[in-house]
Scaffold this active site. Structure first.
Site, short mmCIF file in Angstrom:
data_model
loop_
_atom_site.label_atom_id
_atom_site.label_comp_id
_atom_site.label_asym_id
_atom_site.label_seq_id
_atom_site.Cartn_x
_atom_site.Cartn_y
_atom_site.Cartn_z
N LYS A 47 -36.90 62.16 7.47
CA LYS A 47 -36.07 63.31 7.83
C LYS A 47 -35.80 64.20 6.61
CE LYS A 47 -32.65 60.68 9.21
NZ LYS A 47 -33.11 59.28 9.16
N ARG A 61 -24.38 61.23 14.51
CA ARG A 61 -24.76 59.85 14.80
C ARG A 61 -23.91 59.24 15.90
NH1 ARG A 61 -26.94 59.30 9.07
NH2 ARG A 61 -27.96 57.29 8.93
N ARG A 81 -38.90 53.14 -1.57
CA ARG A 81 -37.78 54.01 -1.98
C ARG A 81 -36.79 53.23 -2.84
NH1 ARG A 81 -34.62 57.30 2.58
NH2 ARG A 81 -33.37 55.42 2.77
N ARG A 131 -28.89 48.81 9.07
CA ARG A 131 -28.98 50.26 9.34
C ARG A 131 -29.91 50.53 10.53
NH1 ARG A 131 -30.89 51.67 3.74
NH2 ARG A 131 -31.43 53.71 4.58
N ARG A 133 -31.22 53.20 -4.35
CA ARG A 133 -30.04 53.33 -3.49
C ARG A 133 -29.48 51.96 -3.17
NH1 ARG A 133 -31.06 57.27 1.59
NH2 ARG A 133 -29.76 55.68 2.59
#
Ligand code: ADP
Length: 199
Positions: free
Chosen positions: A13, A88, A127, A144, A133
């Site tokens: 996204k 969300r 990532r 998630r 992160r």
């Protein structure tokens, strides 16, 4: 034109939003990015939100709705927004619809990026190495993904009822996904132009 990029964590996204915002003069508003800024700045909001983020859970609706409300009237958002990671929940979707309606706007399209779970896991592993992160661990990622399934099952039907959800094959390479999105955006803007002309 106001659009939502919808999809699981790692669907691309943010990557696509950054490409599209330059090309179309739209502004990407990512609640995830905004929350990470608050976390990095160690604000009260950030310290509170980090607990939920690291647990792979959603932060409260009023927090993310407030962050969007604070930015929607900025000059960069005048031509339209790419909402990334928001809404969300149905409550967020309704708050967003109200916010836009007050400004004579509405969500024109919801682009639903579809990626298989196995590919998502690989992307998140990559990532994690690149960005570090704190919620990109295997365990939090699973949570998630579960959270995504849960809220997608509520939020997508909300927009399906408006017939504005368009699927995008997110398994293809970045340029190919961009091409699919551009086709839908071009189609969407010509669909909406008669309504605009009527005011
Ligand atoms: P991803 O889509 O890759 O999981 P995001 O950057 O969009 O990542 O979001 C990271 C975390 O921030 C989420 O797991 C959640 O805790 C929080 N978050 C982001 N956007 C929202 C939102 N609209 N509502 C509730 N929580 C959110």
């Amino acid at each position: 034109m106001d659009v939502i990029f919808f999809g699981p964590p790692g669907a691309g996204k943010g990557t696509q939003a950054k490409i599209i915002e330059d090309k179309y003069g739209l502004k990407q508003l990512s609640t995830g990015d905004m929350l990470r800024e608050e976390v990095n700045a160690k604000t009260d909001l950030g310290i509170e939100a980090k607990k939920q983020m690291d647990a792979g859970a959603l932060v409260p609706d009023d927090v993310v709705i407030g962050m969007i409300a604070n930015r929607i009237d900025s000059r960069e958002c005048a031509k339209g927004v790419i909402f990334d990671g928001f809404p969300r929940t149905v409550a967020q979707a309704e708050a967003l619809a109200d916010m836009l309606a007050k400004r004579g706007r509405k969500i024109n399209l919801v682009l639903s990026l579809q990626v298989e779970d196995s590919a998502l896991v690989k992307r998140i592993e990559q990532r994690a190495i690149q960005e570090g992160r704190s919620d990109d661990t295997v365990e939090t990622f699973k949570k998630r993904l579960d959270a995504y399934r849960d809220y997608a099952a509520k939020v997508l039907p909300h927009y399906n009822a408006q017939a504005i959800v368009k699927p995008v094959d997110g398994m293809r390479d970045i340029a190919d996904v961009t091409e699919q999105i551009e086709k839908i955006l071009k189609q969407g803007s010509s669909d909406s132009s008669p309504a605009c002309a009527m005011g």
